[in-house]
Design an enzyme around this catalytic site. Structure first.
Site, mmCIF file in Angstrom:
data_model
loop_
_atom_site.group_PDB
_atom_site.id
_atom_site.type_symbol
_atom_site.label_atom_id
_atom_site.label_comp_id
_atom_site.label_asym_id
_atom_site.label_seq_id
_atom_site.Cartn_x
_atom_site.Cartn_y
_atom_site.Cartn_z
ATOM 1 N N GLU A 1 -1.287 -24.627 12.554
ATOM 2 C CA GLU A 1 -1.095 -26.058 12.772
ATOM 3 C C GLU A 1 -0.691 -26.212 14.068
ATOM 4 O O GLU A 1 -1.307 -27.035 15.185
ATOM 5 C CB GLU A 1 -0.423 -26.848 11.842
ATOM 6 C CG GLU A 1 -0.562 -28.259 11.755
ATOM 7 C CD GLU A 1 0.216 -28.930 10.814
ATOM 8 O OE1 GLU A 1 -0.129 -30.215 10.521
ATOM 9 O OE2 GLU A 1 0.883 -28.418 9.838
ATOM 10 N N ARG B 1 8.989 -22.683 8.891
ATOM 11 C CA ARG B 1 7.588 -22.728 8.070
ATOM 12 C C ARG B 1 7.141 -21.101 8.406
ATOM 13 O O ARG B 1 6.531 -20.824 9.478
ATOM 14 C CB ARG B 1 6.525 -23.589 8.809
ATOM 15 C CG ARG B 1 6.744 -25.018 8.444
ATOM 16 C CD ARG B 1 5.775 -26.029 9.016
ATOM 17 N NE ARG B 1 6.005 -27.317 8.690
ATOM 18 C CZ ARG B 1 6.612 -28.121 9.464
ATOM 19 N NH1 ARG B 1 6.765 -27.608 10.678
ATOM 20 N NH2 ARG B 1 6.764 -29.430 9.262
ATOM 21 N N ASP C 1 2.648 -21.598 14.180
ATOM 22 C CA ASP C 1 1.908 -21.460 13.075
ATOM 23 C C ASP C 1 0.258 -22.052 13.385
ATOM 24 O O ASP C 1 -0.049 -22.486 14.419
ATOM 25 C CB ASP C 1 2.368 -22.362 11.638
ATOM 26 C CG ASP C 1 2.640 -23.593 12.106
ATOM 27 O OD1 ASP C 1 2.123 -24.305 13.326
ATOM 28 O OD2 ASP C 1 3.172 -24.323 11.188
ATOM 29 N N HIS D 1 6.215 -14.766 12.103
ATOM 30 C CA HIS D 1 7.367 -15.392 12.159
ATOM 31 C C HIS D 1 8.655 -14.676 11.457
ATOM 32 O O HIS D 1 8.394 -13.687 10.675
ATOM 33 C CB HIS D 1 7.504 -16.765 11.394
ATOM 34 C CG HIS D 1 6.447 -17.767 11.915
ATOM 35 N ND1 HIS D 1 6.693 -18.297 13.437
ATOM 36 C CD2 HIS D 1 5.497 -18.390 11.671
ATOM 37 C CE1 HIS D 1 5.770 -19.055 13.649
ATOM 38 N NE2 HIS D 1 5.335 -19.268 12.493
ATOM 39 N N TYR E 1 12.582 -21.106 13.033
ATOM 40 C CA TYR E 1 11.387 -21.924 12.817
ATOM 41 C C TYR E 1 11.298 -21.777 10.983
ATOM 42 O O TYR E 1 11.376 -20.775 10.316
ATOM 43 C CB TYR E 1 10.134 -21.343 13.140
ATOM 44 C CG TYR E 1 8.974 -22.320 12.935
ATOM 45 C CD1 TYR E 1 9.211 -23.638 13.527
ATOM 46 C CD2 TYR E 1 7.680 -21.899 12.368
ATOM 47 C CE1 TYR E 1 7.944 -24.591 13.085
ATOM 48 C CE2 TYR E 1 6.615 -22.631 12.246
ATOM 49 C CZ TYR E 1 6.884 -24.102 12.590
ATOM 50 O OH TYR E 1 5.816 -24.793 12.287
ATOM 51 N N ASP F 1 4.240 -25.501 17.881
ATOM 52 C CA ASP F 1 4.749 -24.423 16.979
ATOM 53 C C ASP F 1 3.682 -23.413 16.949
ATOM 54 O O ASP F 1 2.531 -23.260 17.110
ATOM 55 C CB ASP F 1 4.851 -25.020 15.455
ATOM 56 C CG ASP F 1 5.870 -25.886 15.572
ATOM 57 O OD1 ASP F 1 6.810 -26.004 16.454
ATOM 58 O OD2 ASP F 1 5.934 -26.829 14.752
ATOM 59 N N GLU G 1 5.827 -30.198 20.286
ATOM 60 C CA GLU G 1 5.288 -30.840 19.134
ATOM 61 C C GLU G 1 6.334 -32.225 19.110
ATOM 62 O O GLU G 1 6.116 -33.309 19.150
ATOM 63 C CB GLU G 1 5.222 -30.171 17.916
ATOM 64 C CG GLU G 1 3.952 -29.492 17.823
ATOM 65 C CD GLU G 1 3.824 -28.943 16.516
ATOM 66 O OE1 GLU G 1 4.044 -29.632 15.525
ATOM 67 O OE2 GLU G 1 3.627 -27.692 16.447
#
Length: 950
Positions: free
Chosen positions: A109, A338, A107, A383, A336, A105, A19
């Site tokens: 998103e 988030r 997640d 995560h 990470y 990533d 990203e």
């Protein structure tokens, strides 16, 4: 880590897409020449604004939302204009690649970004999905051993969230435009966050303070061990009745009944008399109780707790915390950021235990690893917690030279919390002593009353995890004033029956305080506890409600505007469920169920938007059946029985309704008064409202006629403060008749216009009151600017009052002067003396830079922060970029400034507006949710190779 797989004969390279561009160099260094590492620069596609749809689609099923709600909620995506060049570049590099690795990533998103890349790039080579929980060689090596397919459920959950937010905003926001003010917005999380802040302010406005008194004294043993060593104790009961404290009063100022009996509520007179009666009383120890004290370490950081702790300890805003954490992650310093999980991997647990043992000793590490479990059940549990990266942690001192100031502070916070989470409990003992005496006759009516005092003290005998880290706490009014702080307070040695000498027995008065306003940290904590939204979005949510004018920051407190009161009232009255805390939390749970494959996307959206006829009424039917909304009522807040605050087009104002004239029977005009923009809602009580209304009554007051111009001078109350002005009369009929008549082409006469002169206007001095200003005061103010005379160079010097205070002006050179009073007293010689000082560079008196950021590592140009017309901005002398609203000047680093300038340069100059509309050429596609990830990615290959070494 894979090597060449089935390499392209010409290039022998695979394309790996992440990203963020910040990761590219580090990852490429670990992977070696066999991989081409590129960045998607975040999202490449999104729902367009309906106005941006192709002409032939604007009247079709996609025309309202860019989503076809009638046919499976099919979204219409377009490549973002600023990503077209990037997409072209990725397509070109994919042509020469033998495989595509999507490493966005992990997640929802990130999964959606990977899916969008698949849809746009349409790869014809094998595709593999992988995620990097941290940017280290070990993590990248493990990731290539855990290749997988795209997770369709995660993609569905993210796409549902995006469509949900579009439906919510596009259906409810127009209602706000019509009934409150144009340009407002409603959002699934932002509206609930705004309601929380407004609700807290309502509680403060309704709060009734209560007074209460108590006693404190200093006590000591007269002989024996620790003789003369004093300690402080507080009155806890009187005649066996507990003495009331602040927590015993309701928000209405009423004393709540105690469980199992009554309470003693002391006023000033009784407390003072009791203190006098206890000065020479004979106190004895009545009980002494000692209990073991144990305190466990806090769990490792989640996104939410990291934002809260960084706000408490580092004074970071949520956005600053997430921005700095993003840089630490991308550069391989932390995992990470988030995440909702508090779990640590086995490697992390071992690293934390090993480091704690090395730094603090074996006694500080428990025999078994600590295991933490999160209460939340959601898709991001995959995560780890936020922790230092790597299978062995670098201490803060080892990385200090590589990090900016903010990066170092946040890394140190994360490192301490992680290491402490695997350390021993802090242990000690807590002693509680109760002592009492009977009041002497000096206590008056309370003579003979039995007064019992108590004190507690905690002694830490083994610090355990406290040697590494102690969690911060939100400020408590009682502990802030010294009440309740018992930790690390040792009581002297004593036993039951011991006599004690009392000194300094004093009566202390207290007043209850309203509930504290939310800070960013406490708002994040509340949202997280309620299960509203996703912690990774809280920073953006708080920034949004600030940018919309719903909330402003004073110090660290979040204060709602009166506009927010109107918005929240409308939503509470007509969209009750959509700002309900439980309902909004359930929406988040539903998205989690979709992410886990337990709920079907289209079915859920259908129920949310159209309703299911039973439990879910549906957003569309609610909007269509709103009925008539009284905009005046929505925008009115009663302050007293007579005074009402109204939220108008130009801001809030107070109004008292007109009255009936007893002589004529006519209703007089209502009296209005402006509300200062910096006045917090809870500060607008009845007394303040009456004070503002007195100013409002003076609004438009005629002061008299200017003898020179013959015009009437009036005093006015404006939005930005009181001022005086002159009334320019309308042209007379004779003046209109004297103007030659002009005609249109059709022969009809044009209406005659007279250019009216602009009326003179002047703000009142800060020492003046609107209701007291006189004609003489007004004429002096209107005479400004005052001409002092010519300087030695022939330029005329004037003195005048401005928005930022009084100043001198000579040509384009302005110089500030001390006070408003000097405007009418300063002489030409004094002004010349000021101008004789060295002149600052620039066309006017230049302000010094707000901050010096040093040389840009990219361009080597010098960067500074300056104060501009629209706020502070960063400049290198060529490129300017505004300092983001959520970031403070004090926290701006060299690296961050360089990044902002680089992003601004990359955007290039703003495109010039043209009068002709170009034909739409946007790359667009309908979402085919039924085929997501079916043939897009391959199963993970079973083989694994070693990492390439540099």
């Amino acid at each position: 880590m894979p090597t060449k797989a089935t390499k392209n004969a010409e290039t022998g390279k695979s394309l790996l897409i992440v990203e963020s561009p910040s990761k590219v160099k580090t990852i490429a260094g670990y992977l070696g020449d066999a991989y081409e590492v590129e960045s998607s620069m975040g999202h490449i596609r999104d729902l367009p604004q309906p106005s941006e749809l192709p002409t032939d689609m604007k009247k079709g099923p996609y025309g309202k939302f860019a989503v076809d709600v009638e046919h499976g909620f099919d979204p219409y995506y377009v490549v973002n204009p600023d990503k077209k060049k990037k997409v072209t570049e990725l397509r070109r590099k994919l042509k020469d690649a033998d495989a595509l690795y999507l490493a966005t990533d992990g997640d929802r998103e990130g999964e959606a970004i990977a899916w969008h890349l698949m849809q746009v790039l349409k790869p014809k080579v094998p595709v593999y999905r992988l995620t990097f929980p941290e940017i280290t060689r070990e993590a990248i090596e493990r990731a290539f051993g855990q290749l997988r397919e795209l997770d369709k459920d995660l993609v569905d959950a993210q796409e549902t969230r995006r469509i949900l937010d579009r439906l919510y905003g596009y259906e409810i926001s127009p209602v706000l435009w019509r009934k409150v003010s144009s340009g407002l917005s409603a959002g699934r999380v932002q509206s609930v966050a705004t309601r929380l802040v407004v609700q807290r302010e309502r509680e403060r406005m309704a709060f009734v303070p209560a007074d209460y008194w108590d006693l404190t004294g200093t006590f000591a043993r007269p002989e024996g061990q620790d003789a003369g060593r004093g300690f402080t104790a507080r009155l806890s009961s009187l005649n066996s009745q507990r003495v009331a404290t602040g927590k015993d009063f309701s928000d209405r100022g009423e004393l709540e009944s105690a469980r199992g009996g009554t309470m003693a509520h002391l006023d000033e007179a009784s407390a003072t008399a009791l203190a006098a009666g206890l000065q020479d009383a004979e106190f004895t120890v009545r009980s002494l109780e000692t209990k073991p004290y144990t305190r466990r370490p806090a769990a490792p950081f989640t996104t939410s707790t990291l934002q809260q702790e960084a706000a408490r300890k580092l004074r970071f805003t949520s956005r600053t915390t997430m921005r700095v954490a993003q840089r630490l992650y991308e550069n391989g310093y932390i995992t990470y950021m988030r995440t909702d999980s508090v779990a640590l991997s086995d490697q992390a647990v071992n690293a934390a235990r090993r480091q704690a043992k090395e730094l603090y000793g074996e006694d500080f590490v428990p025999g078994k690893p600590r295991v933490y479990a999160s209460k939340s059940k959601n898709a991001q549990e995959a995560h780890e917690a936020v922790r230092p990266a790597g299978d062995s942690f670098r201490t803060p001192s080892q990385v200090r030279s590589q990090l900016s100031v903010d990066e170092y502070k946040l890394y140190e916070l994360i490192w301490k919390r992680t290491v402490a989470s695997q350390m021993q409990d802090a242990k000690g003992s807590t002693a509680t002593v109760r002592l009492g005496a009977a009041a002497s006759p000096a206590a008056g009516e309370l003579a003979g009353a039995d007064a019992e005092f108590s004190a507690s003290g905690t002694v830490i005998t083994f610090r355990g995890f406290l040697a590494a880290y102690e969690e911060g706490k939100d400020e408590n009014p009682e502990t802030a004033s010294g009440q309740g702080k018992d930790e690390d307070k040792r009581l002297p040695v004593m036993a039951e029956g011991d006599a004690l000498d009392a000194t300094d027995v004093t009566a202390d008065g207290h007043t209850t305080t309203p509930p504290a306003r939310y800070t960013e940290a406490s708002l994040v904590k509340t949202l997280d506890e309620l299960g509203i939204g996703r912690p990774s979005t809280y920073a953006a949510t708080i920034s949004t409600i600030m940018d919309r004018g719903y909330v402003q920051v004073r110090g660290s407190a979040l204060i709602p505007s009166w506009l927010a009161f109107s918005v929240v009232r409308l939503l509470e009255d007509h969209f009750t469920d959509y700002v309900d805390y439980d309902f909004t939390a359930e929406l988040e749970d539903d998205l989690d169920r979709i992410a886990r494959g337990e709920e079907e996307r289209v079915k859920w959206l259908t129920g949310f938007y159209f309703g299911d006829g039973q439990k879910e009424p549906g957003l569309k039917p609610i909007v269509e059946d709103l009925g008539e909304i009284d905009a005046r009522a929505v925008n009115s807040i009663p302050i007293t029985d007579e005074i009402t605050l109204r939220v108008g087009k130009f801001g809030p104002y107070l109004e008292v309704a007109g009255t009936v004239d007893p002589e004529t029977g006519e209703i007089t005009d209502p009296v209005r008064a402006n509300v200062p923009l910096d006045l917090a809602p809870d500060e607008l009580d009845a007394a303040k409202a009456q004070e503002l209304m007195e100013i409002g009554k003076a609004d438009g007051r005629e002061l008299g006629v200017d003898p020179e111009s013959g015009r009437m001078i009036v005093a006015k109350d404006g939005r930005y403060g009181p001022y005086v002005t002159e009334i320019v009369p309308e042209p007379t009929q004779e003046e209109l008749d004297a103007i030659p008549t002009e005609y249109y082409k059709n022969g009809n006469p044009k209406p005659k216009k007279v250019e009216k002169p602009k009326p003179r206007t002047a703000s009142l001095f800060s020492s003046m009151k609107l209701q007291d200003v006189t004609l003489d005061d007004a004429l002096k103010l209107l005479s400004l600017p005052r001409e002092l005379g010519a300087d030695t160079d022939g330029e005329t010097i004037t003195v005048q009052n401005g928005r930022y205070g009084p100043y001198l002006k000579k040509g384009s050179d302005s110089r500030s002067i001390g006070s408003e009073d000097q405007i009418f007293t300063i002489t030409l010689d004094e002004a010349k003396a000021i101008y004789s000082q060295p002149k600052q560079r620039g066309r006017q008196a230049a302000k010094p830079p707000l901050a010096d950021l040093g040389a840009d590592p990219i361009t080597e140009k010098h960067m500074v922060i300056k104060d501009g017309r629209f706020g502070p901005y960063i400049t290198d002398g060529e490129t300017n970029v505004t300092v983001p609203r959520a970031e403070s000047i004090e926290q701006m680093t060299n690296a961050r400034a360089s990044q902002l300038l680089a992003e601004k340069r990359a955007k290039g100059p703003a495109p010039k507006k043209t009068t002709t509309r170009a034909r739409s050429t946007k790359t667009a596609t309908k979402s085919k949710t039924s085929s997501k990830a079916k043939a897009g990615t391959k199963a993970a290959p079973t083989r694994k190779a070693s990492a390439s070494k540099k």
